[in-house]
Write a protein that holds these residues in place. Structure first.
Motif, short mmCIF file in Angstrom:
data_model
loop_
_atom_site.label_atom_id
_atom_site.label_comp_id
_atom_site.label_asym_id
_atom_site.label_seq_id
_atom_site.Cartn_x
_atom_site.Cartn_y
_atom_site.Cartn_z
N ASN A 43 0.00 -1.08 0.05
CA ASN A 43 -0.23 -0.27 0.00
C ASN A 43 1.16 1.00 0.29
OD1 ASN A 43 0.88 0.80 2.77
ND2 ASN A 43 -1.02 -0.74 3.74
N MET A 44 0.42 2.75 0.39
CA MET A 44 0.86 3.73 0.10
C MET A 44 1.71 4.27 1.02
SD MET A 44 1.39 6.05 -2.36
CE MET A 44 0.39 5.94 -3.71
N PHE A 45 1.25 3.42 1.65
CA PHE A 45 2.20 4.11 3.26
C PHE A 45 3.56 3.01 3.48
CE2 PHE A 45 -2.13 4.74 3.85
CZ PHE A 45 -2.20 6.13 4.07
N PHE A 46 3.32 1.69 2.35
CA PHE A 46 4.84 0.87 2.89
C PHE A 46 5.06 -0.08 4.17
CE2 PHE A 46 7.44 3.35 -0.22
CZ PHE A 46 6.61 3.74 -1.16
N LYS A 47 3.44 -0.36 4.61
CA LYS A 47 3.12 -1.44 5.54
C LYS A 47 3.00 -2.61 5.32
CE LYS A 47 4.21 2.08 8.73
NZ LYS A 47 4.71 1.91 10.03
N TYR A 252 -5.02 5.17 -11.48
CA TYR A 252 -4.85 6.20 -10.11
C TYR A 252 -5.56 6.39 -8.97
CZ TYR A 252 -4.48 10.74 -8.50
OH TYR A 252 -3.89 12.00 -8.19
N ARG A 254 -7.18 3.70 -7.75
CA ARG A 254 -6.76 2.51 -7.01
C ARG A 254 -5.62 3.01 -5.95
NH1 ARG A 254 -10.95 -0.28 -6.80
NH2 ARG A 254 -10.98 0.76 -4.88
N PHE A 256 -4.21 6.06 -5.29
CA PHE A 256 -4.07 6.67 -4.58
C PHE A 256 -5.66 7.56 -3.19
CE2 PHE A 256 -0.82 7.81 -7.76
CZ PHE A 256 0.47 8.00 -7.05
N SER A 257 -6.71 6.50 -3.64
CA SER A 257 -7.41 6.35 -2.70
C SER A 257 -7.85 5.45 -1.60
CB SER A 257 -8.49 6.72 -3.60
OG SER A 257 -9.10 6.08 -4.58
N ALA A 258 -8.21 5.25 -0.94
CA ALA A 258 -7.86 4.77 0.58
C ALA A 258 -8.96 3.20 -0.86
CB ALA A 258 -8.76 4.81 1.69
N PRO A 259 -8.55 1.80 0.03
CA PRO A 259 -7.33 1.97 0.44
C PRO A 259 -6.26 2.09 0.43
CG PRO A 259 -8.14 -0.31 -0.51
CD PRO A 259 -9.09 1.24 -1.03
N PHE A 260 -5.58 2.54 -1.11
CA PHE A 260 -4.16 2.77 -1.81
C PHE A 260 -3.45 1.70 -1.65
CE2 PHE A 260 -5.42 5.98 1.82
CZ PHE A 260 -5.66 6.80 0.67
#
Lengths: 296, 410
Positions: A43-47, A252, A254, A256-260
């Protein structure tokens, strides 16, 4: 080192080095990274990143919005590319003569190309807005009823196509115009002596000799149309009812919006990349064969 | 001698500047308050910067909400996030589930702010699994705005707005005038503001609170969505495919007779000289039930203790009686602090008093559900759009229920 670089063939590497660095950093690395990320649940948070193999690809096959967005992209491409190249060619022929009016017309027709696509999209969405837009206002005054344009699921995509053609045909026109002007005038003189009509001159001389330029325009427009995003993002955000949601718009959304879902978005991007590559190579080969036939 | 004295003075001056510079703390603050309420927020931030005695400077960056939630995850992942963020309670779960926000359980002990000032229901909006992740900034309650001029023109009593949903749709039909581009009621796409409140007050729900199961395809919900479809397709009371932001403009232009939205529209209505009224939203067969929401301050992971303390100082300033009162009086947000509710000026304002009582019976939609945004964006908003465009209500609800159940892992 200096001697080595002074050899013309070697010096060329020095000159292309800056471009290669830019290409590597901003194109090659992201492309390879995207392919790799497509195999991860990231995900975008790299978690909580994990390797999922082909799971993202299996998921996209079952995702109705993926099919819808690729279908919309294909529809956009099939409408936009022929329309733009045909219009560009038609106008290029019209403005190929030299007079002050034609020179002015060339500049005027080229204006949309230098404008920002975002600004153009905003302007057109305001002009076509059913509540405050000037065009719906006049359609109502003329008794044509209230046209909803970009809010109408059946009209939204054709309007996006119109907007894109209007914005970009000037560029196609300039490329084709350059091609037309580079054709040796003696061909036309000979044709006229033989009694060829303007239409015959166009189809027998202009069009065949313009094939490399047409090929370039078709292929670059095709690649651009498969990546259509800005005008959709600004004017409709993929709506109404996902009718204008194109592949890049969905990628885009998928990512840049939740759940990223960066991994899933990258997998879809990889599929799009492969499709564009196949289409471009196929078309390129087809045009090369046609050119060989013309020049043979 | 003079030379030495001058040098000593210069040294003292330089040292004092250095000390004061090192004591200053600068924090970056991101939010999406692009409307007229954002101007009031900017004023309050400026006042804090000018008056706080700890040398704290809050640098505010206002980004439209859609872009805010695109930029923030990237900023967090790359370690360039602002220290202080402001966002709605409905958007926090992706950040909490990825440990992007610092727990704020120590806020009351660290700042000395009285916890008893805050209603539990308000703190609870930002509390997930017993951890306080954000501190309240405002509580959002929706109002019904009605344009009195358009009521008069339609032959309706301008002082009697609808009190039930059935009344609202009947009036909306009477108020709609296609020749003048006047719409009776605004039904926005991409927003839960209308249908969720109508569903709740008619006894429906998206997810059952007790079982956690999706109950979207219920009779109560079918009635609600059928009413919405009829209003758009048959009675044409609302333009199709219109977003909330578009409706704000139509309302301000005097072409929308009734609209449900938050208090942030009040300034726009005043600026445009509308003769309008605001009242609590209509009730349904299950009485009056609100979808309660709010915005809260959060501190991002990676913020140093010093900057976290500076953030706390600003949040403390915000949650003071004077600032919260100003926010409620100017922007119309219902007060939540006990001291603000007890203020004579606030008590003299009937609407604010009425709205603050909603904190007791408001419901928080999909609280603590990590999939809330996905459910809205991927299922409910597209379903609403299809229903408004004439799709079969029962089929749509059944399909949406299946999709939500799948997202919830049921």
């Amino acid at each position: 080192m200096r001697d080595w670089l002074n050899k013309p063939a070697k010096a060329a590497y020095l000159f292309i080095f800056p471009s290669m660095v830019i290409l590597l950093v901003f194109t090659l690395v992201p492309v390879v990274s995207s392919v790799v990320i497509g195999f991860f649940n990231l995900n975008m948070f790299f978690k909580d990143t994990s390797f999922v193999g082909l799971q993202n690809y299996a998921k996209l096959l079952a995702d109705r919005r993926v099919w819808n967005s690729f279908g919309n992209t294909l529809m956009f491409m099939l409408m936009e590319v022929p329309l733009q190249v045909t219009l560009g060619l038609f106008v290029a022929v019209l403005v190929s003569r030299a007079s002050w009016f034609v020179r002015l017309a060339r500049s005027v027709l080229f204006i949309p190309v230098v404008c920002s696509l975002t600004s153009i999209s905003i302007i057109w969405s305001l002009i076509l807005d059913p509540t405050i837009g000037i065009i719906p206002y006049y359609t109502q005054l003329l008794g044509l009823g209230k046209c909803t344009f970009l809010k109408d699921p059946n009209l939204a995509m054709p309007i996006i196509v119109f907007l894109s053609v209007w914005k970009n045909f000037g560029q196609t026109m300039v490329i084709l115009l350059a091609g037309i002007q580079s054709i040796n005038p003696t061909y036309y003189e000979a044709a006229m002596v033989e009694g060829a009509k303007p239409a015959q001159q166009f189809f027998r001389i202009t069009l065949p000799l313009l094939l490399p330029n047409v090929a370039f325009c078709v292929i670059t427009n095709l690649i651009g149309s498969m990546q259509v995003f800005d005008q959709v993002y600004v004017a409709t955000r993929g709506g109404p009812m996902f009718r204008t949601e194109t592949a890049v718009m969905y990628i885009y959304t998928r990512a840049f919006s939740a759940p990223f879902q960066l991994g899933y978005a990258s997998a879809i991007a990889t599929v799009l990349f492969v499709i564009i590559m196949i289409l471009s190579l196929t078309l390129n080969r087809w045009f090369l064969k046609r050119e060989e036939a013309v020049y043979a | 001698m003079k030379k030495t004295l001058a040098m000593v003075l210069v040294l003292i001056l330089t040292l004092s500047i250095t000390i004061s510079a090192s004591a200053a703390t600068e924090i970056t603050f991101w939010n999406g308050f692009t409307g007229s309420d954002g101007e009031v927020l900017a004023q309050i931030v400026d006042e804090f910067n000018a008056t706080n005695d700890k040398g704290i400077t809050v640098t505010m960056d206002v980004i439209p909400w859609a872009n805010f939630h695109e930029k923030l995850p990237t900023a967090i992942a790359t370690g360039t996030a602002p220290e202080l963020v402001l966002m709605g309670n409905d958007a926090i779960m992706p950040y909490i589930s990825t440990d992007s926000l610092l727990p704020m359980d120590d806020f009351f002990t660290a700042t000395g702010v009285d916890r008893a000032e805050f209603p539990e229901s308000v703190l609870d909006m930002f509390n997930v699994n017993g951890t306080q992740y954000m501190m309240p900034m405002q509580v959002n309650t929706l109002y019904l705005y009605w344009n009195k001029t358009l009521f008069r023109e339609a032959g309706l009593d301008p002082e009697t707005p609808p009190t039930t949903w059935d009344e609202l749709y009947t009036m909306a039909k009477q108020l709609t005038n296609p020749e003048k581009n006047v719409y009776g009621f605004g039904l926005p796409v991409g927003s839960v503001s209308v249908f969720l409140n109508e569903m709740l007050s008619e006894g429906g729900a998206v997810v059952d609170d007790a079982t956690g199961k999706c109950v979207l395809n219920s009779e109560a919900n079918q009635k609600v969505f059928q009413q919405i479809q009829d209003a758009v397709q048959i009675n044409k009371v609302s333009p199709l495919g219109t977003t909330g932001a578009d409706f704000d403009n139509i309302l301000f232009a005097g072409q929308l007779a009734m609209y449900i939205n938050g208090p942030w529209c009040i300034n726009g209505c005043n600026t445009n000289g509308l003769d309008y009224g605001i009242v609590k939203i209509p009730a349904g067969s299950a009485g009056l039930v609100y979808d309660m929401g709010g915005c809260g301050y959060g501190v991002t992971t990676g913020t140093s203790d010093e900057k976290k303390a500076a953030c706390y100082e600003f949040i403390k300033y915000w949650n003071s009686t004077a600032v919260c009162k100003k926010w409620s009086m100017v922007n119309g947000f219902p007060p939540y602090l006990a001291s603000v509710k007890a203020d004579p000026e606030i008590q003299a304002n009937a609407l604010l008093t009425e709205m603050s009582s909603s904190l007791e019976y408001g419901k928080v939609y999909l609280k603590g559900n990590t999939n809330a945004t996905t459910i809205n964006n991927d299922v409910l908003f597209p379903m609403l759009e299809r229903i408004m465009n004439g799709a079969d209500v029962k089929t749509e609800l059944a399909q949406a229920q299946d999709a939500i159940s799948m997202i919830l892992g049921q």
